[in-house]
Design a protein around this motif. Structure first.
Motif, PDB file in Angstrom:
ATOM      1  N   VAL A 215       0.846  -1.207   0.000  1.00 24.10           N
ATOM      2  CA  VAL A 215       0.000   0.000   0.000  1.00 24.10           C
ATOM      3  C   VAL A 215       0.875   1.249   0.000  1.00 24.10           C
ATOM      4  N   ALA A 216       1.930   1.218   0.810  1.00 23.25           N
ATOM      5  CA  ALA A 216       2.836   2.372   0.877  1.00 23.25           C
ATOM      6  C   ALA A 216       3.501   2.618  -0.479  1.00 23.25           C
ATOM      7  N   VAL A 217       3.953   1.543  -1.130  1.00 21.12           N
ATOM      8  CA  VAL A 217       4.583   1.678  -2.444  1.00 21.12           C
ATOM      9  C   VAL A 217       3.579   2.206  -3.460  1.00 21.12           C
ATOM     10  N   ALA A 218       2.343   1.678  -3.410  1.00 20.06           N
ATOM     11  CA  ALA A 218       1.301   2.109  -4.350  1.00 20.06           C
ATOM     12  C   ALA A 218       0.966   3.591  -4.159  1.00 20.06           C
ATOM     13  N   LEU A 219       0.917   4.060  -2.916  1.00 15.32           N
ATOM     14  CA  LEU A 219       0.618   5.476  -2.642  1.00 15.32           C
ATOM     15  C   LEU A 219       1.706   6.380  -3.212  1.00 15.32           C
ATOM     16  N   VAL A 221       3.693   5.658  -5.746  1.00 11.77           N
ATOM     17  CA  VAL A 221       3.585   5.606  -7.208  1.00 11.77           C
ATOM     18  C   VAL A 221       2.440   6.490  -7.691  1.00 11.77           C
ATOM     19  N   MET A 222       1.286   6.416  -7.002  1.00  9.23           N
ATOM     20  CA  MET A 222       0.125   7.220  -7.414  1.00  9.23           C
ATOM     21  C   MET A 222       0.389   8.710  -7.237  1.00  9.23           C
ATOM     22  N   TYR A 223       1.156   9.072  -6.216  1.00 10.20           N
ATOM     23  CA  TYR A 223       1.500  10.485  -6.022  1.00 10.20           C
ATOM     24  C   TYR A 223       2.374  10.978  -7.173  1.00 10.20           C
ATOM     25  N   LEU A 224       3.339  10.148  -7.558  1.00 10.61           N
ATOM     26  CA  LEU A 224       4.231  10.533  -8.656  1.00 10.61           C
ATOM     27  C   LEU A 224       3.496  10.601  -9.992  1.00 10.61           C
ATOM     28  N   LEU A 225       2.427   9.794 -10.116  1.00 11.46           N
ATOM     29  CA  LEU A 225       1.669   9.739 -11.372  1.00 11.46           C
ATOM     30  C   LEU A 225       0.328  10.471 -11.259  1.00 11.46           C
ATOM     31  N   ARG A 226       0.237  11.412 -10.331  1.00 15.92           N
ATOM     32  CA  ARG A 226      -1.046  12.047 -10.029  1.00 15.92           C
ATOM     33  C   ARG A 226      -1.662  12.776 -11.216  1.00 15.92           C
ATOM     34  N   ARG A 227      -0.863  13.123 -12.200  1.00  9.45           N
ATOM     35  CA  ARG A 227      -1.395  13.824 -13.376  1.00  9.45           C
ATOM     36  C   ARG A 227      -1.955  12.860 -14.427  1.00  9.45           C
ATOM     37  N   TYR A 228      -1.693  11.565 -14.208  1.00  9.92           N
ATOM     38  CA  TYR A 228      -2.114  10.573 -15.207  1.00  9.92           C
ATOM     39  C   TYR A 228      -3.169   9.651 -14.582  1.00  9.92           C
ATOM     40  N   ARG A 229      -4.421  10.007 -14.806  1.00 10.77           N
ATOM     41  CA  ARG A 229      -5.514   9.283 -14.154  1.00 10.77           C
ATOM     42  C   ARG A 229      -5.534   7.798 -14.533  1.00 10.77           C
ATOM     43  N   GLN A 230      -5.283   7.505 -15.791  1.00 12.38           N
ATOM     44  CA  GLN A 230      -5.329   6.120 -16.250  1.00 12.38           C
ATOM     45  C   GLN A 230      -4.278   5.260 -15.546  1.00 12.38           C
ATOM     46  N   LEU A 231      -3.070   5.811 -15.374  1.00 18.55           N
ATOM     47  CA  LEU A 231      -2.001   5.071 -14.708  1.00 18.55           C
ATOM     48  C   LEU A 231      -2.302   4.880 -13.222  1.00 18.55           C
ATOM     49  N   ILE A 232      -2.988   5.856 -12.631  1.00 20.01           N
ATOM     50  CA  ILE A 232      -3.394   5.726 -11.227  1.00 20.01           C
ATOM     51  C   ILE A 232      -4.372   4.563 -11.078  1.00 20.01           C
ATOM     52  N   LEU A 233      -5.317   4.466 -12.022  1.00 21.70           N
ATOM     53  CA  LEU A 233      -6.284   3.367 -11.982  1.00 21.70           C
ATOM     54  C   LEU A 233      -5.607   2.015 -12.178  1.00 21.70           C
ATOM     55  N   VAL A 234      -4.612   1.975 -13.052  1.00 21.15           N
ATOM     56  CA  VAL A 234      -3.852   0.730 -13.270  1.00 21.15           C
ATOM     57  C   VAL A 234      -3.119   0.337 -11.990  1.00 21.15           C
ATOM     58  N   GLY A 238      -3.645  -3.006  -9.860  1.00 19.10           N
ATOM     59  CA  GLY A 238      -2.529  -3.889  -9.540  1.00 19.10           C
ATOM     60  C   GLY A 238      -2.424  -4.154  -8.053  1.00 19.10           C
ATOM     61  N   LEU A 239      -2.672  -3.113  -7.247  1.00 21.86           N
ATOM     62  CA  LEU A 239      -2.630  -3.261  -5.792  1.00 21.86           C
ATOM     63  C   LEU A 239      -3.696  -4.244  -5.317  1.00 21.86           C
ATOM     64  N   VAL A 240      -4.903  -4.087  -5.813  1.00 22.57           N
ATOM     65  CA  VAL A 240      -6.004  -4.981  -5.432  1.00 22.57           C
ATOM     66  C   VAL A 240      -5.680  -6.430  -5.812  1.00 22.57           C
ATOM     67  N   LEU A 241      -5.134  -6.613  -7.008  1.00 17.27           N
ATOM     68  CA  LEU A 241      -4.786  -7.954  -7.486  1.00 17.27           C
ATOM     69  C   LEU A 241      -3.695  -8.575  -6.614  1.00 17.27           C
TER      70      LEU A 241
END
Length: 423
Positions: A215-219, A221-234, A238-241
Protein backbone atom coordinates in the motif's frame (compact mmCIF):
# COMPACT_ATOMS: atom_id res chain seq x y z
CA UNK A 1 19.56 -25.91 -59.91
CA UNK A 2 21.17 -28.16 -57.26
CA UNK A 3 22.57 -31.35 -58.80
CA UNK A 4 23.71 -32.74 -55.45
CA UNK A 5 20.71 -32.46 -53.08
CA UNK A 6 21.99 -34.96 -50.50
CA UNK A 7 25.46 -33.42 -50.45
CA UNK A 8 23.93 -29.98 -50.03
CA UNK A 9 21.62 -31.29 -47.34
CA UNK A 10 24.43 -32.40 -45.05
CA UNK A 11 26.65 -29.43 -45.86
CA UNK A 12 23.90 -27.09 -44.66
CA UNK A 13 23.54 -28.87 -41.32
CA UNK A 14 24.69 -26.79 -38.34
CA UNK A 15 27.47 -29.14 -37.29
CA UNK A 16 28.36 -27.00 -34.31
CA UNK A 17 25.01 -27.82 -32.70
CA UNK A 18 25.50 -31.48 -33.57
CA UNK A 19 28.97 -31.48 -31.95
CA UNK A 20 27.62 -29.82 -28.80
CA UNK A 21 24.87 -32.44 -28.69
CA UNK A 22 27.39 -35.28 -29.06
CA UNK A 23 29.63 -33.78 -26.37
CA UNK A 24 26.77 -33.57 -23.86
CA UNK A 25 25.57 -37.10 -24.65
CA UNK A 26 29.10 -38.47 -24.18
CA UNK A 27 29.55 -36.60 -20.89
CA UNK A 28 26.20 -37.97 -19.76
CA UNK A 29 27.11 -41.56 -20.63
CA UNK A 30 30.40 -41.49 -18.69
CA UNK A 31 28.80 -39.83 -15.69
CA UNK A 32 25.98 -42.39 -15.63
CA UNK A 33 28.71 -45.04 -15.63
CA UNK A 34 30.28 -43.31 -12.63
CA UNK A 35 26.97 -42.72 -10.83
CA UNK A 36 25.79 -46.34 -10.84
CA UNK A 37 29.11 -48.16 -11.30
CA UNK A 38 28.93 -51.84 -10.39
CA UNK A 39 32.21 -53.66 -9.81
CA UNK A 40 30.54 -56.89 -10.91
CA UNK A 41 29.82 -55.23 -14.28
CA UNK A 42 32.76 -52.85 -14.85
CA UNK A 43 32.46 -52.51 -18.63
CA UNK A 44 30.73 -49.33 -19.73
CA UNK A 45 29.18 -51.39 -22.56
CA UNK A 46 27.65 -54.04 -20.26
CA UNK A 47 24.02 -54.22 -21.38
CA UNK A 48 22.87 -55.52 -17.97
CA UNK A 49 23.54 -52.08 -16.48
CA UNK A 50 22.01 -48.63 -16.87
CA UNK A 51 25.19 -47.32 -18.49
CA UNK A 52 25.03 -50.11 -21.05
CA UNK A 53 21.40 -49.31 -21.74
CA UNK A 54 22.22 -45.62 -22.05
CA UNK A 55 24.65 -46.49 -24.85
CA UNK A 56 21.77 -48.15 -26.70
CA UNK A 57 19.62 -45.06 -26.06
CA UNK A 58 22.37 -42.82 -27.49
CA UNK A 59 22.80 -44.95 -30.62
CA UNK A 60 19.04 -45.07 -31.20
CA UNK A 61 18.86 -41.30 -30.60
CA UNK A 62 21.51 -40.75 -33.26
CA UNK A 63 19.47 -42.88 -35.67
CA UNK A 64 16.43 -40.77 -34.80
CA UNK A 65 18.42 -37.60 -35.45
CA UNK A 66 19.57 -38.93 -38.83
CA UNK A 67 16.02 -39.83 -39.82
CA UNK A 68 14.87 -36.32 -38.92
CA UNK A 69 17.66 -34.81 -41.04
CA UNK A 70 16.61 -36.94 -44.03
CA UNK A 71 12.93 -35.93 -43.83
CA UNK A 72 11.46 -32.98 -45.72
CA UNK A 73 11.17 -29.84 -43.59
CA UNK A 74 7.53 -29.36 -44.61
CA UNK A 75 6.76 -32.70 -42.98
CA UNK A 76 7.07 -31.12 -39.52
CA UNK A 77 4.80 -28.20 -40.41
CA UNK A 78 2.16 -30.41 -42.01
CA UNK A 79 2.09 -33.01 -39.25
CA UNK A 80 2.48 -30.68 -36.25
CA UNK A 81 -1.24 -31.03 -35.32
CA UNK A 82 -1.02 -34.83 -35.74
CA UNK A 83 2.03 -35.10 -33.49
CA UNK A 84 0.31 -32.94 -30.88
CA UNK A 85 -2.90 -34.99 -30.92
CA UNK A 86 -0.89 -38.23 -30.69
CA UNK A 87 0.93 -37.08 -27.54
CA UNK A 88 -2.31 -35.80 -25.99
CA UNK A 89 -3.83 -39.26 -26.57
CA UNK A 90 -0.76 -40.88 -24.98
CA UNK A 91 -1.12 -38.56 -21.99
CA UNK A 92 -4.72 -39.76 -21.64
CA UNK A 93 -3.66 -43.41 -22.00
CA UNK A 94 -0.99 -43.08 -19.30
CA UNK A 95 -3.67 -41.94 -16.82
CA UNK A 96 -5.44 -45.27 -17.38
CA UNK A 97 -2.70 -47.87 -17.91
CA UNK A 98 0.40 -46.00 -16.71
CA UNK A 99 2.82 -47.38 -14.17
CA UNK A 100 3.19 -45.44 -10.93
CA UNK A 101 6.83 -44.70 -10.12
CA UNK A 102 7.73 -42.41 -7.23
CA UNK A 103 4.13 -41.23 -6.85
CA UNK A 104 3.73 -40.24 -10.53
CA UNK A 105 1.67 -42.26 -12.98
CA UNK A 106 3.74 -41.03 -15.90
CA UNK A 107 5.07 -44.14 -17.66
CA UNK A 108 3.52 -46.59 -20.10
CA UNK A 109 5.13 -50.04 -19.66
CA UNK A 110 6.26 -51.64 -22.93
CA UNK A 111 7.96 -54.90 -21.98
CA UNK A 112 11.01 -54.01 -19.89
CA UNK A 113 10.97 -50.44 -21.23
CA UNK A 114 8.92 -47.53 -19.87
CA UNK A 115 7.71 -44.77 -22.19
CA UNK A 116 7.12 -41.31 -20.71
CA UNK A 117 4.69 -39.38 -22.98
CA UNK A 118 5.19 -36.09 -21.12
CA UNK A 119 8.74 -35.91 -22.50
CA UNK A 120 7.52 -36.09 -26.11
CA UNK A 121 4.76 -33.57 -25.44
CA UNK A 122 7.43 -30.88 -25.09
CA UNK A 123 8.55 -30.90 -28.71
CA UNK A 124 5.08 -31.60 -30.15
CA UNK A 125 3.70 -28.60 -28.24
CA UNK A 126 6.55 -26.44 -29.60
CA UNK A 127 5.71 -27.63 -33.12
CA UNK A 128 1.99 -26.86 -32.89
CA UNK A 129 2.62 -23.51 -31.20
CA UNK A 130 5.02 -22.58 -34.02
CA UNK A 131 2.51 -23.77 -36.63
CA UNK A 132 -0.28 -21.65 -35.10
CA UNK A 133 1.73 -18.48 -34.44
CA UNK A 134 3.29 -18.56 -37.92
CA UNK A 135 -0.14 -18.74 -39.57
CA UNK A 136 -1.38 -15.78 -41.61
CA UNK A 137 -3.06 -12.95 -39.67
CA UNK A 138 -2.19 -14.43 -36.26
CA UNK A 139 -0.85 -11.92 -33.75
CA UNK A 140 -0.19 -13.08 -30.22
CA UNK A 141 -0.96 -9.55 -28.97
CA UNK A 142 -4.61 -10.11 -29.89
CA UNK A 143 -6.65 -11.66 -27.07
CA UNK A 144 -8.08 -14.52 -29.17
CA UNK A 145 -4.66 -15.52 -30.49
CA UNK A 146 -3.14 -15.30 -27.02
CA UNK A 147 -5.95 -17.44 -25.61
CA UNK A 148 -5.49 -20.07 -28.33
CA UNK A 149 -1.72 -20.14 -27.71
CA UNK A 150 -2.35 -20.54 -23.99
CA UNK A 151 -4.74 -23.43 -24.71
CA UNK A 152 -2.13 -25.19 -26.88
CA UNK A 153 0.36 -24.95 -24.02
CA UNK A 154 -2.20 -25.55 -21.28
CA UNK A 155 -3.80 -28.81 -22.45
CA UNK A 156 -0.71 -31.03 -22.02
CA UNK A 157 0.08 -29.16 -18.78
CA UNK A 158 -3.33 -30.11 -17.39
CA UNK A 159 -2.99 -33.78 -18.37
CA UNK A 160 0.54 -34.01 -16.95
CA UNK A 161 -0.59 -32.37 -13.71
CA UNK A 162 -3.19 -35.14 -13.34
CA UNK A 163 -0.39 -37.76 -13.21
CA UNK A 164 0.70 -35.76 -11.08
CA UNK A 165 4.12 -34.63 -12.36
CA UNK A 166 4.72 -31.08 -11.19
CA UNK A 167 8.21 -30.82 -12.66
CA UNK A 168 7.21 -31.72 -16.22
CA UNK A 169 4.14 -29.48 -15.91
CA UNK A 170 6.21 -26.44 -15.01
CA UNK A 171 8.50 -26.96 -18.02
CA UNK A 172 5.68 -25.79 -20.31
CA UNK A 173 5.58 -22.46 -18.47
CA UNK A 174 8.94 -21.69 -20.12
CA UNK A 175 7.10 -21.27 -23.44
CA UNK A 176 5.99 -17.85 -22.19
CA UNK A 177 9.37 -16.67 -23.57
CA UNK A 178 8.23 -17.73 -27.04
CA UNK A 179 5.11 -15.59 -26.71
CA UNK A 180 7.29 -12.72 -25.44
CA UNK A 181 9.54 -13.00 -28.51
CA UNK A 182 6.45 -12.90 -30.71
CA UNK A 183 5.14 -9.70 -29.19
CA UNK A 184 3.39 -9.95 -25.83
CA UNK A 185 4.15 -7.10 -23.45
CA UNK A 186 7.21 -7.37 -21.20
CA UNK A 187 4.88 -6.28 -18.39
CA UNK A 188 3.36 -9.75 -18.61
CA UNK A 189 6.71 -11.29 -17.66
CA UNK A 190 7.23 -8.66 -14.98
CA UNK A 191 3.81 -9.51 -13.57
CA UNK A 192 4.71 -13.22 -13.35
CA UNK A 193 7.97 -12.35 -11.60
CA UNK A 194 6.10 -10.11 -9.13
CA UNK A 195 3.66 -12.91 -8.23
CA UNK A 196 6.55 -15.35 -7.67
CA UNK A 197 8.23 -12.84 -5.34
CA UNK A 198 4.93 -12.19 -3.54
CA UNK A 199 4.35 -15.93 -3.07
CA UNK A 200 7.77 -16.33 -1.44
CA UNK A 201 7.38 -13.14 0.61
CA UNK A 202 3.93 -14.24 1.87
CA UNK A 203 5.51 -17.42 3.25
CA UNK A 204 8.35 -15.56 4.98
CA UNK A 205 6.72 -12.30 6.14
CA UNK A 206 3.56 -11.55 8.11
CA UNK A 207 0.80 -10.90 5.56
CA UNK A 208 -0.33 -7.67 7.28
CA UNK A 209 3.17 -6.15 7.09
CA UNK A 210 3.48 -7.24 3.46
CA UNK A 211 0.17 -5.64 2.50
CA UNK A 212 1.01 -2.41 4.35
CA UNK A 213 4.30 -2.29 2.46
CA UNK A 214 2.51 -2.72 -0.89
CA UNK A 215 0.00 0.00 0.00
CA UNK A 216 2.84 2.37 0.88
CA UNK A 217 4.58 1.68 -2.44
CA UNK A 218 1.30 2.11 -4.35
CA UNK A 219 0.62 5.48 -2.64
CA UNK A 220 4.07 6.75 -3.60
CA UNK A 221 3.58 5.61 -7.21
CA UNK A 222 0.13 7.22 -7.41
CA UNK A 223 1.50 10.49 -6.02
CA UNK A 224 4.23 10.53 -8.66
CA UNK A 225 1.67 9.74 -11.37
CA UNK A 226 -1.05 12.05 -10.03
CA UNK A 227 -1.40 13.82 -13.38
CA UNK A 228 -2.11 10.57 -15.21
CA UNK A 229 -5.51 9.28 -14.15
CA UNK A 230 -5.33 6.12 -16.25
CA UNK A 231 -2.00 5.07 -14.71
CA UNK A 232 -3.39 5.73 -11.23
CA UNK A 233 -6.28 3.37 -11.98
CA UNK A 234 -3.85 0.73 -13.27
CA UNK A 235 -1.81 1.06 -10.06
CA UNK A 236 -4.95 0.67 -7.94
CA UNK A 237 -5.97 -2.39 -9.94
CA UNK A 238 -2.53 -3.89 -9.54
CA UNK A 239 -2.63 -3.26 -5.79
CA UNK A 240 -6.00 -4.98 -5.43
CA UNK A 241 -4.79 -7.95 -7.49
CA UNK A 242 -1.60 -8.27 -5.42
CA UNK A 243 -3.48 -8.10 -2.11
CA UNK A 244 -5.96 -10.74 -3.31
CA UNK A 245 -3.06 -12.97 -4.37
CA UNK A 246 -1.36 -12.59 -0.98
CA UNK A 247 -4.56 -13.72 0.76
CA UNK A 248 -4.73 -16.74 -1.57
CA UNK A 249 -1.17 -17.90 -0.83
CA UNK A 250 -2.10 -19.71 2.38
CA UNK A 251 -4.96 -21.50 0.63
CA UNK A 252 -2.68 -22.56 -2.25
CA UNK A 253 0.06 -23.64 0.12
CA UNK A 254 -2.17 -25.60 2.51
CA UNK A 255 -4.76 -27.05 0.13
CA UNK A 256 -3.21 -27.40 -3.33
CA UNK A 257 0.45 -28.23 -2.73
CA UNK A 258 1.23 -31.77 -1.58
CA UNK A 259 3.12 -32.45 1.64
CA UNK A 260 6.41 -33.30 -0.08
CA UNK A 261 6.16 -30.10 -2.16
CA UNK A 262 5.56 -27.99 0.94
CA UNK A 263 8.46 -29.70 2.71
CA UNK A 264 10.82 -28.92 -0.17
CA UNK A 265 9.76 -25.26 -0.23
CA UNK A 266 10.14 -25.00 3.55
CA UNK A 267 13.60 -26.53 3.32
CA UNK A 268 14.65 -24.18 0.51
CA UNK A 269 13.41 -21.03 2.26
CA UNK A 270 14.84 -22.06 5.62
CA UNK A 271 11.41 -22.24 7.29
CA UNK A 272 12.28 -25.77 8.43
CA UNK A 273 15.41 -27.88 8.30
CA UNK A 274 15.14 -31.65 7.93
CA UNK A 275 18.44 -33.05 6.68
CA UNK A 276 17.24 -36.62 7.16
CA UNK A 277 13.93 -36.05 5.40
CA UNK A 278 12.94 -33.44 2.82
CA UNK A 279 16.39 -31.86 2.79
CA UNK A 280 18.37 -35.11 2.55
CA UNK A 281 18.77 -35.27 -1.25
CA UNK A 282 19.86 -31.67 -1.65
CA UNK A 283 22.18 -31.77 1.36
CA UNK A 284 23.94 -34.89 0.08
CA UNK A 285 24.12 -33.38 -3.40
CA UNK A 286 25.77 -30.22 -2.08
CA UNK A 287 28.24 -32.34 -0.08
CA UNK A 288 29.10 -34.29 -3.23
CA UNK A 289 29.58 -31.18 -5.38
CA UNK A 290 31.55 -29.34 -2.70
CA UNK A 291 33.84 -32.31 -2.04
CA UNK A 292 34.97 -32.20 -5.68
CA UNK A 293 36.70 -28.85 -5.05
CA UNK A 294 38.52 -27.41 -8.08
CA UNK A 295 39.57 -30.44 -10.14
CA UNK A 296 37.41 -33.21 -8.68
CA UNK A 297 38.27 -36.60 -7.18
CA UNK A 298 38.73 -38.28 -10.53
CA UNK A 299 36.71 -40.63 -12.69
CA UNK A 300 35.04 -43.41 -10.64
CA UNK A 301 36.64 -42.00 -7.47
CA UNK A 302 33.66 -40.16 -6.00
CA UNK A 303 32.86 -41.45 -2.50
CA UNK A 304 29.40 -39.84 -2.32
CA UNK A 305 28.71 -41.42 -5.69
CA UNK A 306 30.29 -44.79 -4.96
CA UNK A 307 28.35 -45.33 -1.75
CA UNK A 308 25.01 -44.10 -3.17
CA UNK A 309 24.47 -41.28 -0.69
CA UNK A 310 22.55 -39.26 -3.28
CA UNK A 311 19.28 -40.82 -4.51
CA UNK A 312 18.44 -40.63 -8.25
CA UNK A 313 22.07 -39.77 -8.97
CA UNK A 314 21.99 -41.04 -12.55
CA UNK A 315 18.81 -39.11 -13.38
CA UNK A 316 17.66 -35.94 -11.60
CA UNK A 317 20.88 -35.49 -9.57
CA UNK A 318 23.43 -36.43 -12.25
CA UNK A 319 25.07 -32.99 -11.96
CA UNK A 320 26.42 -33.80 -8.49
CA UNK A 321 28.43 -36.66 -10.07
CA UNK A 322 29.97 -34.08 -12.43
CA UNK A 323 30.79 -31.83 -9.48
CA UNK A 324 32.28 -34.55 -7.30
CA UNK A 325 34.40 -36.38 -9.88
CA UNK A 326 35.30 -33.51 -12.20
CA UNK A 327 35.20 -30.65 -9.70
CA UNK A 328 34.41 -26.99 -10.27
CA UNK A 329 36.34 -27.11 -13.55
CA UNK A 330 34.15 -29.92 -14.88
CA UNK A 331 30.98 -28.18 -13.73
CA UNK A 332 32.07 -25.01 -15.55
CA UNK A 333 32.73 -27.01 -18.74
CA UNK A 334 29.27 -28.62 -18.62
CA UNK A 335 27.42 -25.36 -17.89
CA UNK A 336 29.56 -23.66 -20.55
CA UNK A 337 28.50 -26.24 -23.14
CA UNK A 338 24.85 -25.62 -22.30
CA UNK A 339 25.33 -21.86 -22.48
CA UNK A 340 27.07 -22.18 -25.84
CA UNK A 341 24.29 -24.46 -27.13
CA UNK A 342 21.56 -22.04 -26.01
CA UNK A 343 23.34 -19.08 -27.60
CA UNK A 344 23.71 -21.06 -30.81
CA UNK A 345 20.03 -22.05 -30.83
CA UNK A 346 18.95 -18.42 -30.42
CA UNK A 347 21.36 -17.29 -33.14
CA UNK A 348 20.01 -19.99 -35.46
CA UNK A 349 16.42 -18.97 -34.65
CA UNK A 350 17.11 -15.32 -35.40
CA UNK A 351 18.65 -15.98 -38.82
CA UNK A 352 15.55 -17.74 -40.16
CA UNK A 353 13.45 -16.54 -43.07
CA UNK A 354 10.51 -18.72 -42.02
CA UNK A 355 8.52 -17.56 -38.96
CA UNK A 356 7.72 -21.21 -38.15
CA UNK A 357 11.39 -22.07 -37.66
CA UNK A 358 12.12 -18.92 -35.64
CA UNK A 359 9.23 -19.59 -33.28
CA UNK A 360 10.10 -23.27 -32.96
CA UNK A 361 13.74 -22.35 -32.28
CA UNK A 362 12.72 -20.15 -29.36
CA UNK A 363 10.60 -23.01 -28.07
CA UNK A 364 13.65 -25.30 -28.14
CA UNK A 365 15.77 -22.72 -26.31
CA UNK A 366 13.07 -22.11 -23.69
CA UNK A 367 12.57 -25.79 -22.85
CA UNK A 368 16.30 -26.59 -22.65
CA UNK A 369 17.01 -23.41 -20.65
CA UNK A 370 14.31 -24.26 -18.09
CA UNK A 371 15.56 -27.83 -17.68
CA UNK A 372 19.19 -26.79 -17.24
CA UNK A 373 18.55 -23.94 -14.80
CA UNK A 374 16.06 -25.85 -12.64
CA UNK A 375 17.98 -29.14 -12.62
CA UNK A 376 21.34 -27.59 -11.73
CA UNK A 377 19.60 -25.14 -9.38
CA UNK A 378 17.98 -27.93 -7.37
CA UNK A 379 21.24 -29.91 -7.04
CA UNK A 380 22.93 -26.90 -5.42
CA UNK A 381 19.91 -25.91 -3.31
CA UNK A 382 18.80 -22.77 -5.15
CA UNK A 383 15.36 -24.05 -6.25
CA UNK A 384 12.97 -26.68 -4.85
CA UNK A 385 13.43 -30.26 -6.00
CA UNK A 386 10.84 -30.88 -8.72
CA UNK A 387 12.37 -33.85 -10.49
CA UNK A 388 13.27 -33.02 -14.09
CA UNK A 389 16.22 -34.46 -16.06
CA UNK A 390 19.35 -32.66 -17.22
CA UNK A 391 19.09 -32.57 -21.05
CA UNK A 392 21.22 -35.14 -22.91
CA UNK A 393 23.05 -36.10 -19.69
CA UNK A 394 20.51 -37.74 -17.35
CA UNK A 395 19.79 -41.44 -17.73
CA UNK A 396 16.65 -42.40 -19.64
CA UNK A 397 15.49 -43.25 -23.14
CA UNK A 398 12.33 -41.12 -23.27
CA UNK A 399 14.21 -38.03 -22.10
CA UNK A 400 17.11 -38.48 -24.52
CA UNK A 401 14.89 -39.25 -27.52
CA UNK A 402 12.57 -36.32 -26.86
CA UNK A 403 15.45 -33.84 -26.48
CA UNK A 404 17.08 -35.31 -29.58
CA UNK A 405 13.88 -34.81 -31.57
CA UNK A 406 13.47 -31.32 -30.11
CA UNK A 407 16.98 -30.25 -31.20
CA UNK A 408 17.31 -32.13 -34.49
CA UNK A 409 14.01 -30.84 -35.84
CA UNK A 410 15.47 -27.36 -35.44
CA UNK A 411 18.72 -28.48 -37.08
CA UNK A 412 16.71 -29.87 -40.00
CA UNK A 413 14.56 -26.76 -40.38
CA UNK A 414 17.67 -24.58 -40.26
CA UNK A 415 19.44 -26.69 -42.90
CA UNK A 416 16.55 -25.97 -45.29
CA UNK A 417 16.26 -22.27 -44.48
CA UNK A 418 17.30 -21.08 -47.94
CA UNK A 419 14.40 -22.83 -49.63
CA UNK A 420 11.86 -23.50 -46.88
CA UNK A 421 9.02 -21.11 -46.19
CA UNK A 422 6.41 -21.97 -43.56
CA UNK A 423 2.90 -22.08 -44.86
Amino acid sequence: MNNHPQRSLFFNVDWLMVLLYLALCTIGWFNIHAAVFDEAHPSILDMDTNYGKQFIFIISALVLGLVIILLDSRFFVALAPGFYVATVLLLLVVLVVGRNVGGNQAWIPIGSFRLQPSEFAKFTTCLLLARYLSSTNIKVTEFKSFLTSAAIIGLPMLLIMLQPDTGSTLVFCSLIFVLYREGISPYFLIGIAVFIVLFIAALLVNQLYLILGLVAVALVVMYLLRRYRQLILVTLGGLVLCVAFIFSVNFIYNNILKEHQKSRIDELLGIKSDLRGAGYNVNQSKIAIGSGKLWGKGYLQGTQTKYSFVPAQSTDFIFCTVGEEWGFAGAVVVTGLYLFLLMRIIMVAERQRAPFTRIYGYGVASVIFFHVVINIGMTIGLVPVIGIPLPFISYGGSSLWSFTALLFILIKLDSSRMGFLAQ
